[in-house]
Design a protein around this motif. Structure first.
Motif, PDB file in Angstrom:
ATOM      1  N   ARG A 145     -36.871  75.984 -51.087  1.00  0.00           N
ATOM      2  CA  ARG A 145     -36.057  75.576 -49.944  1.00  0.00           C
ATOM      3  C   ARG A 145     -36.000  76.778 -49.018  1.00  0.00           C
ATOM      4  N   VAL A 146     -36.290  76.562 -47.755  1.00  0.00           N
ATOM      5  CA  VAL A 146     -36.323  77.663 -46.797  1.00  0.00           C
ATOM      6  C   VAL A 146     -35.419  77.329 -45.632  1.00  0.00           C
ATOM      7  N   LEU A 147     -34.638  78.321 -45.223  1.00  0.00           N
ATOM      8  CA  LEU A 147     -33.814  78.168 -44.029  1.00  0.00           C
ATOM      9  C   LEU A 147     -34.109  79.360 -43.121  1.00  0.00           C
ATOM     10  N   SER A 170     -35.563  71.132 -35.633  1.00  0.00           N
ATOM     11  CA  SER A 170     -34.143  71.430 -35.418  1.00  0.00           C
ATOM     12  C   SER A 170     -33.839  72.922 -35.460  1.00  0.00           C
ATOM     13  N   LYS A 171     -32.755  73.288 -34.830  1.00  0.00           N
ATOM     14  CA  LYS A 171     -32.249  74.654 -34.853  1.00  0.00           C
ATOM     15  C   LYS A 171     -32.033  75.092 -36.295  1.00  0.00           C
ATOM     16  N   PHE A 182     -35.090  74.025 -41.370  1.00  0.00           N
ATOM     17  CA  PHE A 182     -35.006  73.821 -42.807  1.00  0.00           C
ATOM     18  C   PHE A 182     -36.322  73.216 -43.277  1.00  0.00           C
ATOM     19  N   LEU A 183     -36.815  73.733 -44.390  1.00  0.00           N
ATOM     20  CA  LEU A 183     -38.056  73.214 -44.957  1.00  0.00           C
ATOM     21  C   LEU A 183     -37.891  73.063 -46.449  1.00  0.00           C
ATOM     22  N   ARG A 184     -38.485  72.031 -47.003  1.00  0.00           N
ATOM     23  CA  ARG A 184     -38.520  71.943 -48.460  1.00  0.00           C
ATOM     24  C   ARG A 184     -39.937  71.581 -48.858  1.00  0.00           C
TER      25      ARG A 184
END
Lengths: 86, 160
Positions: free
Chosen positions: A2-4, A49-50, A53-55
């Protein structure tokens, strides 16, 4: 994984209080690496989006493997970080 | 006004703790070389319709396939962050594209696939208004396989 990512992701569609367009400013490329080797390249348009987020899931990552994420935005700014698979 | 995140996030990249990974961060500025592919894909990111996108990237007509999946909400309360999942089970897929038909620039994200990553992704995108959304998978033979769904947006996500 999970990346933010912290980024405004300004699409270029918005206008400021005086009606002037706010210039597009957004991440346009994200590269994930496994033990230093690029394994995933993602290109973002202005509509992600601002604070993107990536999964996603790596195939066969082993404990101790280093996973890195690096991004570049349309102004040429870039950031990266690494984590270790537990 | 002013973004409360500005102070904390301005000069630091942030990598969230993944459920499966402990965090050992070595943050730095990486000067990534821009591959030639980025320049050829740029017109795709300007495309204002699916037809323009296909022309810009030289894509054939998409054929609906049950080997491409796209999931997300039927109704999105907040158009600024609509969470969508796209995936493909095509063994020779080369790319996955996420397209929001009624956005000013329809191509939201493009994933270059590799054997090291499962071809399934979750991402959050802005939707200007209710729209059909597409997941397109390209395969090595040049064909385009597609899945789509309608997502209704109650509060559009592109304007302040």
């Amino acid at each position: 994984m999970r990346v933010l990512m912290a980024h405004e992701m300004e699409s270029g569609q918005r206008r400021d209080g005086d009606g002037r367009p706010i210039p597009a400013w957004h991440i346009h490329e994200v590269v994930a690496t496994l033990n230093g080797r690029p394994v995933l390249t993602i290109r973002f348009g202005p509509s992600v989006s601002k604070n993107p987020f990536l999964r996603f899931e790596l195939n066969g990552a082993q404990p101790g493997d280093r996973v890195g994420i690096a991004w570049v935005d349309n102004r040429g700014d870039s950031r990266s970080a690494e984590t270790v698979v537990a | 006004m002013g973004n409360p995140l500005d102070r904390t996030c301005d000069r630091r990249g942030a990598l969230a703790r993944s459920a499966a990974c402990s965090l050992a961060v070595a943050a730095g500025v990486a000067g990534l070389p821009r591959p030639a592919a980025a320049a050829t894909l740029a017109p795709g990111f300007d495309a204002r319709s699916l037809d323009e996108l296909r022309a810009a990237l030289g894509l054939g007509v998409p054929a609906v396939s049950d080997q491409v999946t796209l999931s997300g909400p039927d109704v999105a309360e907040n158009g600024a962050a609509v969470e969508l999942s796209l995936a493909t089970t095509l063994p020779d897929a080369t790319r996955l594209l996420l397209v929001v038909e009624r956005n000013p620039a329809v191509l939201s994200a493009l994933f270059e696939l590799s054997p090291a990553v499962v071809p399934a992704f979750v991402v959050r995108v802005k939707m200007a208004e209710s729209s059909r959304v597409w997941a397109l998978a390209t395969t090595a033979d040049g064909r385009v396989h597609a899945a789509s769904r309608e997502v209704r947006v109650t509060l559009g996500g592109c304007a302040a």
